[in-house]
Write an enzyme that holds these catalytic residues in place. Structure first.
Site, PDB file in Angstrom:
ATOM      1  N   ASP A 192      75.547  46.327  65.801  1.00 53.79           N
ATOM      2  CA  ASP A 192      76.176  47.193  64.730  1.00 53.79           C
ATOM      3  C   ASP A 192      76.010  46.293  63.316  1.00 53.79           C
ATOM      4  O   ASP A 192      76.421  45.208  63.210  1.00 53.79           O
ATOM      5  CB  ASP A 192      77.830  47.011  65.077  1.00 53.79           C
ATOM      6  CG  ASP A 192      78.324  47.882  66.429  1.00 53.79           C
ATOM      7  OD1 ASP A 192      77.725  49.235  66.445  1.00 53.79           O
ATOM      8  OD2 ASP A 192      78.655  47.389  67.021  1.00 53.79           O
TER       9      ASP A 192
ATOM     10  N   ASP B 281      67.271  47.335  62.079  1.00 49.98           N
ATOM     11  CA  ASP B 281      66.626  47.941  60.940  1.00 49.98           C
ATOM     12  C   ASP B 281      67.522  48.144  59.701  1.00 49.98           C
ATOM     13  O   ASP B 281      67.128  49.062  58.943  1.00 49.98           O
ATOM     14  CB  ASP B 281      66.098  49.506  61.660  1.00 49.98           C
ATOM     15  CG  ASP B 281      67.164  50.297  62.206  1.00 49.98           C
ATOM     16  OD1 ASP B 281      68.564  49.994  61.909  1.00 49.98           O
ATOM     17  OD2 ASP B 281      67.098  51.395  62.476  1.00 49.98           O
TER      18      ASP B 281
ATOM     19  N   THR C 279      64.734  51.076  72.201  1.00 47.26           N
ATOM     20  CA  THR C 279      66.216  51.478  72.672  1.00 47.26           C
ATOM     21  C   THR C 279      66.533  52.857  71.934  1.00 47.26           C
ATOM     22  O   THR C 279      65.836  53.275  71.098  1.00 47.26           O
ATOM     23  CB  THR C 279      67.138  50.278  72.097  1.00 47.26           C
ATOM     24  OG1 THR C 279      67.449  50.519  70.693  1.00 47.26           O
ATOM     25  CG2 THR C 279      66.872  48.975  72.555  1.00 47.26           C
TER      26      THR C 279
HETATM   27  C1  LIG Z   1      74.365  49.929  67.225  1.00 46.68           C
HETATM   28  S1  LIG Z   1      74.580  49.603  69.020  1.00 46.68           S
HETATM   29  C2  LIG Z   1      72.992  49.375  69.787  1.00 46.68           C
HETATM   30  C3  LIG Z   1      72.920  49.587  71.319  1.00 46.68           C
HETATM   31  C4  LIG Z   1      71.833  49.254  71.808  1.00 46.68           C
HETATM   32  N1  LIG Z   1      71.325  47.827  71.770  1.00 46.68           N
HETATM   33  C5  LIG Z   1      70.561  50.062  71.315  1.00 46.68           C
HETATM   34  O1  LIG Z   1      69.646  49.489  70.407  1.00 46.68           O
HETATM   35  O2  LIG Z   1      70.422  51.242  71.742  1.00 46.68           O
HETATM   36  C6  LIG Z   1      75.453  48.095  68.960  1.00 46.68           C
HETATM   37  C7  LIG Z   1      76.127  48.104  70.241  1.00 46.68           C
HETATM   38  O3  LIG Z   1      76.693  46.642  70.291  1.00 46.68           O
HETATM   39  C8  LIG Z   1      77.739  46.598  71.077  1.00 46.68           C
HETATM   40  N2  LIG Z   1      78.655  45.487  70.552  1.00 46.68           N
HETATM   41  C9  LIG Z   1      79.355  45.416  69.272  1.00 46.68           C
HETATM   42  N3  LIG Z   1      79.909  44.128  69.251  1.00 46.68           N
HETATM   43  C10 LIG Z   1      79.738  43.658  70.463  1.00 46.68           C
HETATM   44  C11 LIG Z   1      80.141  42.281  71.094  1.00 46.68           C
HETATM   45  N4  LIG Z   1      80.837  41.456  70.511  1.00 46.68           N
HETATM   46  N5  LIG Z   1      79.682  42.110  72.204  1.00 46.68           N
HETATM   47  C12 LIG Z   1      78.960  43.033  73.224  1.00 46.68           C
HETATM   48  N6  LIG Z   1      78.480  44.212  72.419  1.00 46.68           N
HETATM   49  C13 LIG Z   1      78.972  44.388  71.267  1.00 46.68           C
HETATM   50  C14 LIG Z   1      78.444  47.902  70.502  1.00 46.68           C
HETATM   51  O4  LIG Z   1      79.737  48.452  71.169  1.00 46.68           O
HETATM   52  C15 LIG Z   1      77.341  48.934  70.541  1.00 46.68           C
HETATM   53  O5  LIG Z   1      77.197  49.541  71.805  1.00 46.68           O
END
Ligand SMILES: C[S@@+](CC[C@H](N)C(=O)[O-])C[C@H]1O[C@@H](n2cnc3c(N)ncnc32)[C@H](O)[C@@H]1O
Length: 220
Positions: free
Chosen positions: A126, A162, A200
């Site tokens: 994120d 990105d 991804t």
């Molecule tokens: C922007 S998405 C990208 C998901 C995937 N990696 C992709 O590239 O399609 C970021 C993901 O990180 C997860 N996330 C955020 N903070 C996290 C944490 N502390 N531990 C595990 N996952 C986390 C969010 O729930 C979200 O699904």
């Protein structure tokens, strides 16, 4: 008069943990498969172990697990729909080497002994692009210290984003660690997706403000 106690604990790094309703088949997998493959800190680390933080829909996780059946891959993700989607991929592909933590990856890091992992993937975390939200980004100096601690010497960490500002700030924090060496020798090493990368879902959306950047580090 005493000051009221502030709630403490780490800042939340993720957004929503549930969105659309979960389809019946995935809901069933949450009930049946998730308990069987839930990450258990007491399980002995008998094989090479990798960790993917924030696996989203789990496409990268399931593909890497299928490519590397001898490696145990732990995935951490608090987003329920993401966990449900990953379970579907794991079930369909019949991979038996995945462990899931439905929750914050920082809990997994805290539960792992020093040098437990050979690889860590943090793919398109994120971005929290607004300045006032930057502090919610996963990559902070104390998390970098934890990531370096759980990697074994020679272990590798991949961070991809990105968002240019996140790439720059994260790079600064990673290279400030005496335990991580940036593997890049030339620009193509961070501009071109690494040969073993699996594209991804989030990456495909191209929501950021720059082309994807791949930062690979080695634990020294
Ligand atoms: C922007 S998405 C990208 C998901 C995937 N990696 C992709 O590239 O399609 C970021 C993901 O990180 C997860 N996330 C955020 N903070 C996290 C944490 N502390 N531990 C595990 N996952 C986390 C969010 O729930 C979200 O699904």
């Amino acid at each position: 008069m005493s000051t009221p106690q502030q709630p403490h604990g780490p800042l939340r790094t993720f957004g929503r943990i549930k969105s659309r309703p979960i389809k019946p088949r995935q809901a069933a997998l949450l009930e049946t498969l998730l308990p069987k493959i839930a990450f258990d800190p007491a399980e002995p680390l008998t094989s090479e172990t990798w960790l993917e933080i924030g696996f989203g829909g789990g496409e990268h996780l399931a593909e890497q697990a299928a490519r590397h059946p001898d490696v145990r891959i732990i995935g951490a993700e608090p987003f329920v729909n993401g966990v449900a989607s990953a379970l579907r991929h794991i079930d369909e592909r019949g991979v038996a080497n995945v462990r899931l933590h439905q929750g914050d990856a920082r809990e997994v890091l805290a539960a792992l002994p020093d040098g437990a992992l050979s690889r860590i993937f943090i793919l398109f975390p994120d971005p929290w692009p607004k300045a006032r939200h930057n502090k919610r980004r996963l990559i902070q100096p104390e998390v970098v210290t934890e990531l370096a601690r759980v990697l074994k010497p020679g272990g590798r960490l991949r961070f991809a984003t990105d968002w240019a500002d996140y790439a720059n700030r994260a790079l600064e924090m990673f290279i400030a660690s005496p335990h991580l060496r940036w593997s890049a020798g030339e620009a193509d090493d961070w501009r071109v997706p690494p040969a073993d990368h699996v594209t991804t879902r989030y990456e495909e959306k191209r929501l950021g403000d720059c082309a994807p950047v791949f930062l690979d580090f080695e634990r020294v």
